[in-house]
Design a protein around this motif. Structure first.
Motif, PDB file in Angstrom:
ATOM      1  N   HIS A   6      10.857   9.124  -0.133  1.00  0.00           N
ATOM      2  CA  HIS A   6      10.243  10.259   0.554  1.00  0.00           C
ATOM      3  C   HIS A   6       8.739  10.014   0.673  1.00  0.00           C
ATOM      4  N   THR A   7       8.165  10.328   1.803  1.00  0.00           N
ATOM      5  CA  THR A   7       6.762  10.100   2.192  1.00  0.00           C
ATOM      6  C   THR A   7       6.476   8.639   2.553  1.00  0.00           C
ATOM      7  N   GLY A   8       7.467   7.759   2.432  1.00  0.00           N
ATOM      8  CA  GLY A   8       7.331   6.441   3.047  1.00  0.00           C
ATOM      9  C   GLY A   8       6.791   5.312   2.201  1.00  0.00           C
ATOM     10  N   ALA A   9       6.566   5.560   0.929  1.00  0.00           N
ATOM     11  CA  ALA A   9       6.086   4.480   0.060  1.00  0.00           C
ATOM     12  C   ALA A   9       6.323   4.833  -1.399  1.00  0.00           C
ATOM     13  N   ALA A  26      -5.852   4.666   2.517  1.00  0.00           N
ATOM     14  CA  ALA A  26      -5.110   4.766   3.773  1.00  0.00           C
ATOM     15  C   ALA A  26      -4.509   6.157   3.954  1.00  0.00           C
ATOM     16  N   GLY A  27      -4.394   6.884   2.872  1.00  0.00           N
ATOM     17  CA  GLY A  27      -3.824   8.228   2.978  1.00  0.00           C
ATOM     18  C   GLY A  27      -2.455   8.362   2.340  1.00  0.00           C
ATOM     19  N   GLN A  28      -1.821   7.230   1.951  1.00  0.00           N
ATOM     20  CA  GLN A  28      -0.457   7.313   1.395  1.00  0.00           C
ATOM     21  C   GLN A  28      -0.433   8.055   0.053  1.00  0.00           C
ATOM     22  N   HIS A  29      -1.388   7.724  -0.819  1.00  0.00           N
ATOM     23  CA  HIS A  29      -1.434   8.427  -2.095  1.00  0.00           C
ATOM     24  C   HIS A  29      -1.843   9.885  -1.887  1.00  0.00           C
ATOM     25  N   GLY A  30      -2.737  10.122  -0.927  1.00  0.00           N
ATOM     26  CA  GLY A  30      -3.139  11.490  -0.614  1.00  0.00           C
ATOM     27  C   GLY A  30      -1.954  12.309  -0.128  1.00  0.00           C
ATOM     28  N   VAL A  31      -1.147  11.722   0.735  1.00  0.00           N
ATOM     29  CA  VAL A  31       0.036  12.419   1.245  1.00  0.00           C
ATOM     30  C   VAL A  31       1.032  12.660   0.104  1.00  0.00           C
ATOM     31  N   ALA A  32       1.221  11.654  -0.733  1.00  0.00           N
ATOM     32  CA  ALA A  32       2.161  11.804  -1.855  1.00  0.00           C
ATOM     33  C   ALA A  32       1.689  12.890  -2.825  1.00  0.00           C
ATOM     34  N   THR A  33       0.378  13.002  -3.006  1.00  0.00           N
ATOM     35  CA  THR A  33      -0.166  14.036  -3.881  1.00  0.00           C
ATOM     36  C   THR A  33      -0.038  15.411  -3.234  1.00  0.00           C
ATOM     37  N   ALA A  34      -0.415  15.496  -1.961  1.00  0.00           N
ATOM     38  CA  ALA A  34      -0.299  16.773  -1.236  1.00  0.00           C
ATOM     39  C   ALA A  34       1.147  17.248  -1.242  1.00  0.00           C
ATOM     40  N   THR A  35       2.085  16.294  -1.165  1.00  0.00           N
ATOM     41  CA  THR A  35       3.516  16.619  -1.132  1.00  0.00           C
ATOM     42  C   THR A  35       3.967  17.280  -2.438  1.00  0.00           C
ATOM     43  N   VAL A  36       3.606  16.671  -3.571  1.00  0.00           N
ATOM     44  CA  VAL A  36       4.063  17.247  -4.844  1.00  0.00           C
ATOM     45  C   VAL A  36       3.327  18.556  -5.163  1.00  0.00           C
ATOM     46  N   CYS A  37       2.080  18.680  -4.686  1.00  0.00           N
ATOM     47  CA  CYS A  37       1.354  19.939  -4.890  1.00  0.00           C
ATOM     48  C   CYS A  37       2.009  21.059  -4.084  1.00  0.00           C
ATOM     49  N   LEU A  53       9.290  -4.133  -1.274  1.00  0.00           N
ATOM     50  CA  LEU A  53       8.908  -3.624   0.042  1.00  0.00           C
ATOM     51  C   LEU A  53       8.321  -2.221  -0.194  1.00  0.00           C
ATOM     52  N   SER A  54       7.012  -2.195  -0.479  1.00  0.00           N
ATOM     53  CA  SER A  54       6.412  -0.988  -1.053  1.00  0.00           C
ATOM     54  C   SER A  54       6.295   0.193  -0.099  1.00  0.00           C
ATOM     55  N   GLY A  55       6.249  -0.086   1.207  1.00  0.00           N
ATOM     56  CA  GLY A  55       6.120   1.048   2.127  1.00  0.00           C
ATOM     57  C   GLY A  55       6.557   0.700   3.534  1.00  0.00           C
ATOM     58  N   ARG A  56       6.809   1.725   4.319  1.00  0.00           N
ATOM     59  CA  ARG A  56       7.244   1.468   5.688  1.00  0.00           C
ATOM     60  C   ARG A  56       6.065   1.509   6.657  1.00  0.00           C
ATOM     61  N   GLY A  57       6.305   0.941   7.826  1.00  0.00           N
ATOM     62  CA  GLY A  57       5.202   0.694   8.753  1.00  0.00           C
ATOM     63  C   GLY A  57       4.869   1.818   9.710  1.00  0.00           C
ATOM     64  N   ASP A  58       5.541   2.955   9.592  1.00  0.00           N
ATOM     65  CA  ASP A  58       5.285   4.047  10.543  1.00  0.00           C
ATOM     66  C   ASP A  58       3.800   4.383  10.639  1.00  0.00           C
TER      67      ASP A  58
END
Lengths: 393, 257
Positions: free
Chosen positions: A84-87, A114-125, A376-381
């Motif tokens: 979930h969230t792509g990485a 890049a924003g991936q950790h930010g998105v993952a954090t915003a998601t759990v918050c 394969l740590s994350g997807r390319g979207d």
């Protein structure tokens, strides 16, 4: 030689907690409590439940047949891109949000490149209904607009880091300053295996689910837990730490870390810390660091915003120094080509970060019987624009 | 005798410590600023060693660090500027900086250079006490250099005692949970902390820093400690248009009035 963190937070010569006194109580609170909290059965139950039903774990271990044929080895992909969230980043944020709740914290801050950790954090918050502020370099906000909006949609406030070079390192500085100014009610979710002790080990543990699953899945598929190689890209190094964790002390498994060489290691535009760095102190730990002769931190360069960091986690500095892991570096061009190759041979468009791990295959030689696991740590979207700009496909 | 001990032997109240960033506003302003500060009545001077990533500092000092680095400031340049400083300036001088540039310069070399030019103490906010005691204390002692520790409102009594035991010179009391220059006042809720520290009867003198910006906050701090440290407000004052010496003397007078 055993790879493990000691009581002072050191992996060999690297680690520690180089923090101003203002952060001392926060770090002490974490250090004293985190082990007990994360080992408690109710924590484990909640963590495993969220990893399964929210993140979508276990992620598959997929035999990439056409890629295997091309490189003459048996290559498996650990599909963190399907999280979930792509990485893989979300493994850590799920763990840390549960920890923050147990510590009684009401607010969350994070840094993001890049924003991936930010998105993952915003998601759990969002999941827990907790206030979230994400610091992001002003330059990165401009080049990763979709992730900025993802965080905002999830209800997080994205604050531009306007100091210094206005990228990941400065976003980390700003998050630390915010924590200094708000020491009691706020937990700082660091996104990689960097920062003062106990962060590097704590983040690695939350990510270690990756290698735990690899072991179980290989056992099922091959009748043995250990591959011959585990390959992962390294920026700060959280996905690599997760993929290596349960193999640190399995000497028959060769650990391969792949850094970003940008335009080339001799061009002045690279992020390959083990090639260009020397020991120093950044963001609370002693590690390898890209810096000038005077000890000023150098702004790295990579096409991949997730690998664009001037240091590496202290555990990786230790793995490098001791030779336990072998480090390769891969240029922008090589990584992009590897991303296209994976897209065309396996139907998977990888994140540009992860594409670096695949490009290292070109620098290695295998026996046909070798079992190779690539994380394969994350997807390319999120990287479509980068692929489009590069254009050679 | 270390100049800091001498200072506190002679003066136990209203000690004014002023911070400036080396290489700001211009690369070669260092000695001018030191001399003007002493002439104007600063009791102690703290020179900031600029760093690319000063995490304990707010925007004002961050910007001065950035400008100083662009101007070409480095430890090498700073020590060459300070070569003959003791012919001109007699107040204690403290260097404040982050640990990485100093480790690259070489800690032993750094301590020796400090002794050579007449620096009395060092403040390294991101060097943990543990690392200092374990690795560097003998080097500091060999060169007669003091290491100044910080305490904050969140620091426990036990740790304050530990700091006091391992300190020389003075203890830097951070007034509130903040980065430098983030606050421009001292509020009532800090009085508990000030009283708590006062009641511990520490062996070292204390100076309060962070949030001290003018006569009012300086006076308030001096009621609770042996003196105070001003940084961001001074950097702001010397950033304005006009003659550097005049700005410095005007600022120090306005604080000490």
């Amino acid at each position: 030689m055993k790879v493990q963190v000691d009581e002072r937070g050191y992996y060999g010569n690297f680690g520690g907690a180089f923090i101003p006194e203002m952060l001392y109580p926060n770090i002490e609170e974490l250090r004293e409590n985190y082990e007990q909290i994360v080992q408690a059965p109710d924590f484990q139950k909640q963590f495993n439940h969220l990893l399964r039903d929210f993140v979508g774990r276990p992620t598959p271990l997929y035999l990439a047949e056409r890629l295997s044929e091309k490189y003459g080895a048996e290559i498996y992909l650990k599909r963190e891109d399907l999280c979930h969230t792509g990485a893989h980043k979300v493994n850590n944020t799920v763990g840390q949000i549960l920890l923050a709740q147990k510590l009684g914290k009401q607010k969350i801050i994070a840094e993001t490149g890049a924003g991936q950790h930010g998105v993952a954090t915003a998601t759990v918050c969002a999941l827990m209904g907790i206030e979230c502020i994400v610091y992001m370099g002003k330059v990165d906000m401009a080049r990763q607009k979709p992730n900025v909006e993802r965080m905002r949609i999830l209800g997080a406030e994205v604050r531009p880091a306007k100091s210094g070079s206005k990228t990941l390192k400065d976003a980390t500085n700003e998050a630390m300053r915010h924590w200094i100014n708000n020491p009691t009610d706020t937990h700082y979710i660091i996104g990689s295996v960097v920062g003062p002790h106990p962060y590097p080990e704590m983040v690695a543990r939350f990510q270690s689910v990756i290698s735990k699953e690899i072991k179980a899945q290989l056992l099922e598929k091959k009748g043995k837990q250990n591959p011959d190689y585990v390959i992962a890209c390294v920026g700060g190094g959280s996905n690599a730490a997760g993929a290596f964790y349960h193999y640190y002390n399995e000497e028959d498994v060769r650990l391969i870390a792949v850094e970003a060489a940008g335009l080339g290691n001799q061009t002045g535009h690279s992020a390959a810390t083990t090639v260009l760095g020397k020991p120093g102190v950044l963001h609370g730990s002693k590690t390898l660091l890209m810096q000038t002769e005077d000890g000023q931190v150098i702004e790295p360069y990579s096409i991949s915003a997730g690998l664009d960091y001037p240091g590496i986690g202290p555990v990786h500095a230790h793995l490098f120094e001791t030779g336990r892991a072998k480090f390769y570096s891969v240029t922008d061009e090589e990584a992009m080509k590897a991303g296209i190759l994976l897209s065309r041979t396996e139907g998977i468009i990888p994140a540009v970060e992860s594409a670096h791990a695949f490009a290292a295959l070109n620098q290695m030689t295998f026996n046909p019987s070798d079992v190779v696991v690539i994380n394969l740590s994350g997807r390319g979207d999120k990287d479509l624009e980068t692929y489009i700009k590069w254009g050679k496909y | 005798m270390n100049r800091i001990d001498k200072l506190f032997q002679d003066k136990k109240e209203r000690v004014l410590n002023v911070y400036f960033t080396a290489g700001y506003p211009q690369l070669n302003d260092t000695t001018t600023i030191l001399e003007a500060l002493e002439t104007s009545g600063a009791d102690l001077i703290e020179i900031g060693i600029p760093y690319s990533d000063p995490i304990a500092d707010g925007p004002t000092i961050q910007e001065s660090n950035g400008v100083a680095l662009e101007n070409g400031m480095s430890l090498k340049v700073l020590f060459s500027q300070l070569k003959d400083i003791r012919d001109k300036v007699s107040v204690p001088i403290v260097l404040m900086g982050y640990v990485n540039p100093i480790v690259q310069f070489g800690m032993e070399n750094f301590c020796a250079k400090c002794e050579e030019v007449g620096v009395d103490a060092v403040i390294l906010p991101d060097l943990p006490m543990f690392e200092y005691l374990e690795m560097y204390k003998p080097m500091f002692e060999k060169h007669g250099l003091y290491n100044i520790f910080l305490i904050t409102p969140q620091t426990s009594d036990a740790r304050i005692k530990q700091v006091d035991e391992n300190s020389n010179g003075f203890i830097y009391m951070v007034s509130s949970a903040s980065t430098t220059g983030a606050k421009t006042s001292i509020s009532l809720d800090q009085s508990d902390y000030f009283a708590r520290v006062k009641n511990m009867n520490l062996k070292n003198p204390t100076l309060i820093g962070f949030g001290i910006s003018n006569a009012e906050t300086f006076d308030k701090a001096c009621e609770n400690a042996n003196g105070a440290i001003i940084g961001s407000a001074f950097i702001k004052a010397i950033s304005e248009e006009g003659n550097l010496e005049e700005k410095i003397s005007g600022f120090v007078k306005s604080v000490k009035q």
